[in-house]
Design a protein around this motif. Sequence first.
Motif, mmCIF file in Angstrom:
data_model
loop_
_atom_site.group_PDB
_atom_site.id
_atom_site.type_symbol
_atom_site.label_atom_id
_atom_site.label_comp_id
_atom_site.label_asym_id
_atom_site.label_seq_id
_atom_site.Cartn_x
_atom_site.Cartn_y
_atom_site.Cartn_z
ATOM 1 N N HIS A 143 0.842 -1.196 0.000
ATOM 2 C CA HIS A 143 0.000 0.000 0.000
ATOM 3 C C HIS A 143 0.879 1.247 0.000
ATOM 4 O O HIS A 143 1.983 1.243 0.542
ATOM 5 C CB HIS A 143 -0.906 0.028 1.227
ATOM 6 C CG HIS A 143 -1.782 -1.181 1.374
ATOM 7 N ND1 HIS A 143 -2.925 -1.356 0.645
ATOM 8 C CD2 HIS A 143 -1.655 -2.273 2.167
ATOM 9 C CE1 HIS A 143 -3.486 -2.513 0.971
ATOM 10 N NE2 HIS A 143 -2.735 -3.090 1.894
ATOM 11 N N SER A 144 0.373 2.325 -0.585
ATOM 12 C CA SER A 144 1.047 3.610 -0.531
ATOM 13 C C SER A 144 0.220 4.572 0.308
ATOM 14 O O SER A 144 -0.924 4.285 0.676
ATOM 15 C CB SER A 144 1.272 4.161 -1.943
ATOM 16 O OG SER A 144 0.044 4.283 -2.639
ATOM 17 N N LYS A 145 0.806 5.709 0.658
ATOM 18 C CA LYS A 145 0.078 6.703 1.442
ATOM 19 C C LYS A 145 -1.175 7.154 0.678
ATOM 20 O O LYS A 145 -1.115 7.255 -0.550
ATOM 21 C CB LYS A 145 0.980 7.924 1.687
ATOM 22 C CG LYS A 145 2.243 7.634 2.469
ATOM 23 C CD LYS A 145 3.162 8.858 2.571
ATOM 24 C CE LYS A 145 3.675 9.301 1.229
ATOM 25 N NZ LYS A 145 4.584 10.452 1.310
ATOM 26 N N PRO A 146 -2.284 7.367 1.350
ATOM 27 C CA PRO A 146 -2.458 7.619 2.787
ATOM 28 C C PRO A 146 -2.571 6.388 3.684
ATOM 29 O O PRO A 146 -2.849 6.527 4.867
ATOM 30 C CB PRO A 146 -3.766 8.415 2.831
ATOM 31 C CG PRO A 146 -4.552 7.894 1.673
ATOM 32 C CD PRO A 146 -3.532 7.644 0.590
ATOM 33 N N HIS A 147 -2.375 5.203 3.148
ATOM 34 C CA HIS A 147 -2.338 4.016 4.004
ATOM 35 C C HIS A 147 -1.135 4.115 4.940
ATOM 36 O O HIS A 147 -0.063 4.595 4.542
ATOM 37 C CB HIS A 147 -2.228 2.764 3.139
ATOM 38 C CG HIS A 147 -2.569 1.494 3.838
ATOM 39 N ND1 HIS A 147 -1.699 0.863 4.705
ATOM 40 C CD2 HIS A 147 -3.697 0.727 3.812
ATOM 41 C CE1 HIS A 147 -2.266 -0.234 5.172
ATOM 42 N NE2 HIS A 147 -3.482 -0.351 4.652
ATOM 43 N N PRO A 148 -1.252 3.661 6.169
ATOM 44 C CA PRO A 148 -0.126 3.784 7.106
ATOM 45 C C PRO A 148 1.006 2.787 6.885
ATOM 46 O O PRO A 148 2.075 2.927 7.484
ATOM 47 C CB PRO A 148 -0.791 3.544 8.467
ATOM 48 C CG PRO A 148 -1.973 2.677 8.171
ATOM 49 C CD PRO A 148 -2.478 3.167 6.835
ATOM 50 N N ALA A 149 0.812 1.770 6.024
ATOM 51 C CA ALA A 149 1.805 0.698 5.888
ATOM 52 C C ALA A 149 3.224 1.204 5.607
ATOM 53 O O ALA A 149 4.179 0.708 6.217
ATOM 54 C CB ALA A 149 1.363 -0.288 4.812
ATOM 55 N N PRO A 150 3.421 2.176 4.711
ATOM 56 C CA PRO A 150 4.803 2.614 4.466
ATOM 57 C C PRO A 150 5.457 3.239 5.698
ATOM 58 O O PRO A 150 6.658 3.031 5.945
ATOM 59 C CB PRO A 150 4.651 3.643 3.341
ATOM 60 C CG PRO A 150 3.357 3.308 2.682
ATOM 61 C CD PRO A 150 2.469 2.816 3.781
ATOM 62 N N LEU A 151 4.693 3.982 6.476
ATOM 63 C CA LEU A 151 5.240 4.600 7.675
ATOM 64 C C LEU A 151 5.529 3.555 8.748
ATOM 65 O O LEU A 151 6.541 3.647 9.458
ATOM 66 C CB LEU A 151 4.277 5.661 8.208
ATOM 67 C CG LEU A 151 4.222 6.930 7.359
ATOM 68 C CD1 LEU A 151 3.061 7.799 7.788
ATOM 69 C CD2 LEU A 151 5.517 7.695 7.441
ATOM 70 N N LEU A 152 4.681 2.590 8.864
ATOM 71 C CA LEU A 152 4.926 1.513 9.825
ATOM 72 C C LEU A 152 6.162 0.711 9.429
ATOM 73 O O LEU A 152 6.940 0.290 10.290
ATOM 74 C CB LEU A 152 3.695 0.606 9.916
ATOM 75 C CG LEU A 152 2.427 1.283 10.459
ATOM 76 C CD1 LEU A 152 1.247 0.337 10.369
ATOM 77 C CD2 LEU A 152 2.632 1.759 11.889
ATOM 78 N N GLU A 153 6.364 0.516 8.123
ATOM 79 C CA GLU A 153 7.561 -0.170 7.645
ATOM 80 C C GLU A 153 8.817 0.638 7.970
ATOM 81 O O GLU A 153 9.845 0.079 8.373
ATOM 82 C CB GLU A 153 7.459 -0.409 6.139
ATOM 83 C CG GLU A 153 8.687 -1.046 5.505
ATOM 84 C CD GLU A 153 8.960 -2.467 5.971
ATOM 85 O OE1 GLU A 153 10.099 -2.934 5.766
ATOM 86 O OE2 GLU A 153 8.042 -3.117 6.507
ATOM 87 N N ALA A 154 8.736 1.950 7.810
ATOM 88 C CA ALA A 154 9.886 2.799 8.125
ATOM 89 C C ALA A 154 10.249 2.694 9.599
ATOM 90 O O ALA A 154 11.421 2.552 9.961
ATOM 91 C CB ALA A 154 9.574 4.241 7.746
ATOM 92 N N ALA A 155 9.252 2.777 10.468
ATOM 93 C CA ALA A 155 9.514 2.657 11.906
ATOM 94 C C ALA A 155 10.136 1.308 12.231
ATOM 95 O O ALA A 155 11.085 1.225 13.027
ATOM 96 C CB ALA A 155 8.214 2.867 12.686
ATOM 97 N N ALA A 156 9.620 0.249 11.610
ATOM 98 C CA ALA A 156 10.167 -1.091 11.868
ATOM 99 C C ALA A 156 11.623 -1.180 11.441
ATOM 100 O O ALA A 156 12.457 -1.773 12.137
ATOM 101 C CB ALA A 156 9.320 -2.138 11.134
ATOM 102 N N ARG A 157 11.954 -0.586 10.293
ATOM 103 C CA ARG A 157 13.341 -0.643 9.820
ATOM 104 C C ARG A 157 14.280 0.150 10.738
ATOM 105 O O ARG A 157 15.464 -0.184 10.841
ATOM 106 C CB ARG A 157 13.428 -0.126 8.389
ATOM 107 C CG ARG A 157 12.756 -1.040 7.388
ATOM 108 C CD ARG A 157 13.117 -0.696 5.971
ATOM 109 N NE ARG A 157 12.374 -1.536 5.020
ATOM 110 C CZ ARG A 157 12.618 -1.573 3.727
ATOM 111 N NH1 ARG A 157 13.586 -0.819 3.208
ATOM 112 N NH2 ARG A 157 11.909 -2.350 2.926
ATOM 113 N N LEU A 158 13.746 1.195 11.352
ATOM 114 C CA LEU A 158 14.548 1.968 12.308
ATOM 115 C C LEU A 158 14.514 1.353 13.699
ATOM 116 O O LEU A 158 15.151 1.884 14.617
ATOM 117 C CB LEU A 158 14.041 3.412 12.356
ATOM 118 C CG LEU A 158 14.213 4.223 11.074
ATOM 119 C CD1 LEU A 158 13.550 5.589 11.223
ATOM 120 C CD2 LEU A 158 15.677 4.379 10.706
ATOM 121 N N GLN A 159 13.767 0.267 13.847
ATOM 122 C CA GLN A 159 13.620 -0.445 15.125
ATOM 123 C C GLN A 159 13.052 0.483 16.205
ATOM 124 O O GLN A 159 13.509 0.497 17.344
ATOM 125 C CB GLN A 159 14.957 -1.055 15.560
ATOM 126 C CG GLN A 159 15.488 -2.092 14.575
ATOM 127 C CD GLN A 159 16.761 -2.759 15.042
ATOM 128 O OE1 GLN A 159 17.735 -2.099 15.408
ATOM 129 N NE2 GLN A 159 16.763 -4.090 15.048
#
Length: 219
Positions: A143-159
């Motif tokens: 999914h792309s924005k406005p779905h939250p999935a990309p932002l959640l993926e970013a947070a996960a990658r930054l731990q």
Amino acid sequence: MKLPQPRAILFDLDGTLADTAPDLAGAVNQMRLARGLSPTPYENLRPVASSGARGLLAAAFGITPEAPEYEAMRIDFLNRYETGLVIDSRLFDGVADLLVQLEQRGLAWGIVTNKAARFTDPLAPLLGLGHAGCIISGDTTPHSKPHPAPLLEAAARLQLAPQECWYVGDDLRDIQAGRAAGMPTIAAAWGYCGDAAPTTWGADELIHTPLQLLDLLRS
């Protein structure tokens, strides 16, 4: 009420970190010239730059995705843009200094954009952004924005937990995605901003220059 202090700041790319509208507009105007048409004025194209091919083709040709010729024109636009990613595109004034100061404060930063990795991967290093803590493109997640999935993926990658990240963007969908991900959101009024006033988006903060972000951080 002060925002909870972040451990990382995530940014949209087009219209937030970088002024990429000149090259996006250049690609669609190449299409017009190839068809014997005069260029569309830049001031008509810049506000829709964050919407990519859909917005630029609508502004330059009055064409929407429902039109039978749209897909061929979209491919033509993307191919032209790919050959000239950084002719006139630049970081916005203050962005390079802002990122240095974030790093000096020990804050991570990353990029979350709807631009496809086909463009983001070569563009980021050309703009001096290749050392971002993470780069999430429009096709990194399903999914792309406005779905939250990309932002959640970013947070996960930054731990990090999502609430430990701020998200900064110049489009309503950026704020919608950030809120859906549980992140404090900051509207970038220097960006393209589309047709709507960023004061109406429901962002936690509104800033008018990149360096104003530092005012929101406790020293």
